[in-house]
Design a protein around this motif. Structure first.
Motif, mmCIF file in Angstrom:
data_model
loop_
_atom_site.group_PDB
_atom_site.id
_atom_site.type_symbol
_atom_site.label_atom_id
_atom_site.label_comp_id
_atom_site.label_asym_id
_atom_site.label_seq_id
_atom_site.Cartn_x
_atom_site.Cartn_y
_atom_site.Cartn_z
ATOM 1 N N SER A 103 35.025 31.437 7.384
ATOM 2 C CA SER A 103 33.819 31.894 8.094
ATOM 3 C C SER A 103 33.675 31.180 9.426
ATOM 4 N N MET A 104 34.449 30.097 9.602
ATOM 5 C CA MET A 104 34.388 29.214 10.767
ATOM 6 C C MET A 104 33.043 28.493 10.846
ATOM 7 N N LEU A 105 32.349 28.434 9.704
ATOM 8 C CA LEU A 105 31.066 27.739 9.583
ATOM 9 C C LEU A 105 31.222 26.564 8.630
ATOM 10 N N THR A 106 30.474 25.489 8.883
ATOM 11 C CA THR A 106 30.422 24.398 7.926
ATOM 12 C C THR A 106 29.731 24.888 6.657
ATOM 13 N N ARG A 146 26.013 25.793 6.989
ATOM 14 C CA ARG A 146 25.785 26.999 7.781
ATOM 15 C C ARG A 146 26.245 28.247 7.014
ATOM 16 N N PHE A 147 27.303 28.106 6.241
ATOM 17 C CA PHE A 147 27.780 29.201 5.401
ATOM 18 C C PHE A 147 26.707 29.584 4.382
ATOM 19 N N ALA A 148 26.081 28.583 3.789
ATOM 20 C CA ALA A 148 25.026 28.854 2.799
ATOM 21 C C ALA A 148 23.894 29.666 3.420
ATOM 22 N N MET A 192 36.210 35.716 4.903
ATOM 23 C CA MET A 192 35.220 36.565 5.572
ATOM 24 C C MET A 192 34.603 35.813 6.740
ATOM 25 N N GLU A 193 34.584 36.474 7.873
ATOM 26 C CA GLU A 193 34.046 35.871 9.086
ATOM 27 C C GLU A 193 32.528 35.962 9.136
ATOM 28 N N ALA A 194 31.950 35.046 9.904
ATOM 29 C CA ALA A 194 30.497 35.026 10.080
ATOM 30 C C ALA A 194 29.994 36.334 10.675
ATOM 31 N N GLU A 195 30.766 36.899 11.574
ATOM 32 C CA GLU A 195 30.336 38.142 12.220
ATOM 33 C C GLU A 195 30.136 39.256 11.203
ATOM 34 N N ASP A 196 31.034 39.369 10.228
ATOM 35 C CA ASP A 196 30.877 40.390 9.201
ATOM 36 C C ASP A 196 29.685 40.100 8.303
ATOM 37 N N MET A 197 29.452 38.822 7.998
ATOM 38 C CA MET A 197 28.291 38.468 7.182
ATOM 39 C C MET A 197 26.986 38.843 7.884
ATOM 40 N N VAL A 235 27.279 25.484 13.772
ATOM 41 C CA VAL A 235 26.377 26.352 14.522
ATOM 42 C C VAL A 235 25.879 27.435 13.576
ATOM 43 N N PRO A 236 24.730 28.064 13.872
ATOM 44 C CA PRO A 236 24.243 29.149 13.021
ATOM 45 C C PRO A 236 25.215 30.324 12.999
ATOM 46 N N ALA A 237 25.138 31.102 11.943
ATOM 47 C CA ALA A 237 26.065 32.223 11.768
ATOM 48 C C ALA A 237 25.967 33.226 12.912
ATOM 49 N N HIS A 238 24.751 33.475 13.403
ATOM 50 C CA HIS A 238 24.620 34.468 14.473
ATOM 51 C C HIS A 238 25.301 34.001 15.759
ATOM 52 N N GLN A 239 25.300 32.680 15.992
ATOM 53 C CA GLN A 239 25.984 32.167 17.173
ATOM 54 C C GLN A 239 27.493 32.270 17.010
ATOM 55 N N MET A 240 27.982 31.923 15.817
ATOM 56 C CA MET A 240 29.413 32.060 15.566
ATOM 57 C C MET A 240 29.841 33.517 15.667
ATOM 58 N N ALA A 241 28.977 34.429 15.219
ATOM 59 C CA ALA A 241 29.286 35.858 15.317
ATOM 60 C C ALA A 241 29.455 36.276 16.777
ATOM 61 N N GLN A 242 28.606 35.750 17.645
ATOM 62 C CA GLN A 242 28.705 36.061 19.068
ATOM 63 C C GLN A 242 29.991 35.505 19.659
ATOM 64 N N TRP A 243 30.323 34.258 19.299
ATOM 65 C CA TRP A 243 31.565 33.653 19.788
ATOM 66 C C TRP A 243 32.776 34.469 19.330
ATOM 67 N N ALA A 244 32.768 34.830 18.045
ATOM 68 C CA ALA A 244 33.912 35.568 17.497
ATOM 69 C C ALA A 244 34.042 36.936 18.162
#
Length: 593
Positions: free
Chosen positions: A90-93, A96-98, A283-288, A527-536
């Motif tokens: 997910s590229m999240l800690t 942040r994944f939780a 599964m990536e943060a963007e898909d979540m 970082v929050p999932a929505h930020q990682m989604a933007q980066w991805a």
């Protein structure tokens, strides 16, 4: 078994009505996954466990509780369980994944932290375990069996042996042994992988499998060796053969391999469906953020003709049974009060989530904030390689001019993960290979753990048409991988990744076009999932500009170039590997195209 009720006597007395419950949920449309039926009733909760489920048609409640919640007839299902996931993908800690998955009704995950273990070994495993202990998400851990995935074919940041695996079994949230990826080694009795599996057998631990395209007698041998499950089946026929061989299929709904439409073909026709569970794997943060997690997996199966109750059972009861945790996966006396309240059933829409009887999500939003905590490992630089020069990215042909036959690592298609060897005639001009075919590129794998090993080969049909891409997300050893044509652009991309302590960089026209920094082990960011989604999404757009337009997810496809347990040819820091024979493939050959 990890789940235990701390005060069984108190729970019994609440069930008998001698003591009031902490909380009652009433006017609930309860899905009993044990019978596959819905009933109106109420749920009595005490100390985070279910004491009693009372089914009755009368409005209101009959039980006594210190608090009560009227669900107004909404449907309640058990908390969803992910049978197999790599949180790092997910590229999240973990924290942040939780945050990202709880809002989708996932209350338990069985994680294999072999990504960070390949970087930091036992310390990485301990980090993933310890940083999740106080989360409302229940994180059960399987000990990595494949660090590195195939010793001798690649170098990682660490090596876990049987003694390390046995030591890790002492951690309180450890369930069993994670996916045994060296299937070839296990089938043929290779000493290291066999000793690791035997360590799990001695402690009577569950052993997860990883058996892509294994069939016939080899499948029988693999199953006999110990693995009970497989999440690598990508066709209905492959999944059926594995079920017939006694394995449990973890039907995968991942960012890189969305297998559920194909698995639905099998599931619809299975008379008994209890040998199928659901997992997300990678599964990536963007898909979540944009699609969901296991709720989206259930909806996908239903869209392809699977009954909704069957799909929910695969993400609850079936997994609980498979991992030998009888107090998970059901709304029944003695079970953990992990509950999901739905505002709609088809498609599944999560409204309210409880873990251990506590409200975590309400109206689809997190209401129990996860406190910020940090570990020293999160602030450590995992990049142990000096800035690179052009020499790291060039191939010196044995002749200055002429034509050479090259063993090219070729993808089976522009969307496939599988590869093969394709002998190709390539011209040599002024001591350099000349790529007349635009589908040909270099791929370099640089060991980033201070070992100094590196290799360069030729790859075909990555989709890249221009520029260079560098990444430390390269399963599973997570060395620095660079795909390019111009060595100067490769140098720019690789050194940018080193400077940002890991992650991804895209280069075009000798300029950095996009960065995705992943400073936690070169794999994750806090970082929050929505930020990682933007980066991805920005990185995906950059890769599309470089020409990779065919795959649904170019990031994870590129991340699989260096995984020497996926058929048939992969690239590591030691060279190009035939994954079926576990031998190295020379760059130049005397064979003709």
């Amino acid at each position: 078994m990890i789940i235990h009720c701390p005060d069984r006597k108190k729970l019994t007395e609440v069930a008998l009505g001698k003591l009031p419950s902490d909380r009652i949920l009433f006017n609930a449309n309860i899905l009993n996954v044990l019978t596959g039926t819905f009933h109106l009733g109420e749920i009595w909760i005490v100390d985070g466990f279910i004491a009693h489920v009372a089914y009755h048609d009368t409005p209101g409640r009959i039980g006594q509780g210190l608090a009560a919640t009227d669900l107004g007839g909404k449907t309640v299902i058990p908390g969803l369980i992910d049978a197999h996931v790599h949180i790092e993908s997910s590229m999240l800690t973990p924290r942040r994944f939780a945050e990202a998955v709880l809002v989708h009704g996932t209350t338990t995950v069985i994680t294999d932290p072999h990504e960070i273990a390949n970087v930091y070994g036992m310390e990485g495993l301990a980090y993933m375990h310890d940083s999740a202990l106080d989360l409302p998400l229940r994180v059960l851990v399987d000990v990595p069996s494949s660090v590195p995935s195939v010793p001798g074919l690649e170098n990682a940041g660490a090596t876990l042996e049987a003694k390390d695996v046995e030591k890790a079994f002492d951690l309180p949230q450890v369930l069993g042994l994670a996916e045994v990826m060296d299937s070839v080694g296990l089938v043929h009795g290779e000493d290291r992988v066999t000793s690791i599996v035997e360590a799990a057998h001695r402690q009577h631990r569950l052993i997860q499998g990883h058996a892509p395209m294994i069939s016939g007698q080899a499948l029988s041998a693999y199953r006999i060796a110990g693995p009970f499950s497989d999440h690598e089946a990508t066709s209905a026929e492959e999944a059926l053969e594995k079920i017939q061989a006694g394995m449990i299929i973890y039907a995968r709904h991942s960012s890189i391999s969305p297998d559920l439409p194909e698995m639905a073909k099998l599931i619809k026709n299975l008379k008994y469906k209890d040998r199928v569970c659901l997992c997300t794997d990678d599964m990536e943060a963007e898909d979540m953020v944009h699609r969901g997690h296991l709720d989206d997996a259930i909806n996908t199966l239903v869209k392809h003709g699977v009954e909704v109750i069957d799909a929910i059972r695969m993400a609850t009861l079936h997994t609980a049974i498979a991992i030998h945790e009888p107090w998970l996966g059901s709304i029944a006396p003695g079970c953990v009060a992990d509950l999901v309240v739905l505002s709609a059933l088809e498609p599944l829409v999560v409204d309210h989530v409880m873990t251990g009887g506590k409200d975590v999500v309400r109206d689809g939003k997190l209401v129990l904030p996860i406190p910020s905590r940090h570990w020293p490992l999160e602030h450590r630089n995992s990049m142990h390689c000096e800035p690179l020069s052009r020499e790291s990215f060039t191939i010196k042909p044995p002749i200055p001019q002429g034509t050479l036959h090259v063993n090219v690592m070729a993808y089976d298609s522009l969307t496939a993960l599988t590869t093969h060897v394709e002998v190709t005639a390539i011209a040599v001009e002024n001591g350099q290979l000349r790529f007349d075919d635009p589908s040909l590129h270099y791929v370099a794998v640089i060991n980033r753990y201070g070992l100094g090993t590196q290799a360069v080969h030729v790859v075909k049909d990555t989709g890249l048409l221009r520029g260079a891409f560098a990444s430390t997300v390269s399963h599973d050893s997570h060395n620095l991988v660079v795909v390019y044509r111009d060595p100067e652009e490769a140098v720019l991309a690789a050194n940018a990744v080193i400077a940002q302590h890991g992650g991804m960089v895209a280069v075009r026209d000798h300029q950095e076009r996009c960065q995705l920094p992943l400073a936690v082990g070169g794999l994750m960011a806090d970082v929050p999932a929505h930020q990682m989604a933007q980066w991805a999404q920005s990185m995906k757009s950059a890769l599309q500009e470089l020409g990779i337009t065919e795959p649904q997810n170019p990031l994870l496809r590129m991340a699989m170039i260096a995984l020497p347990v996926i058929p048939r040819v992969k690239m590591t820091d030691l060279g190009c590997v035939d994954t079926e024979t576990q031998t190295f493939i020379p760059l130049f050959t005397k064979e003709k195209p």
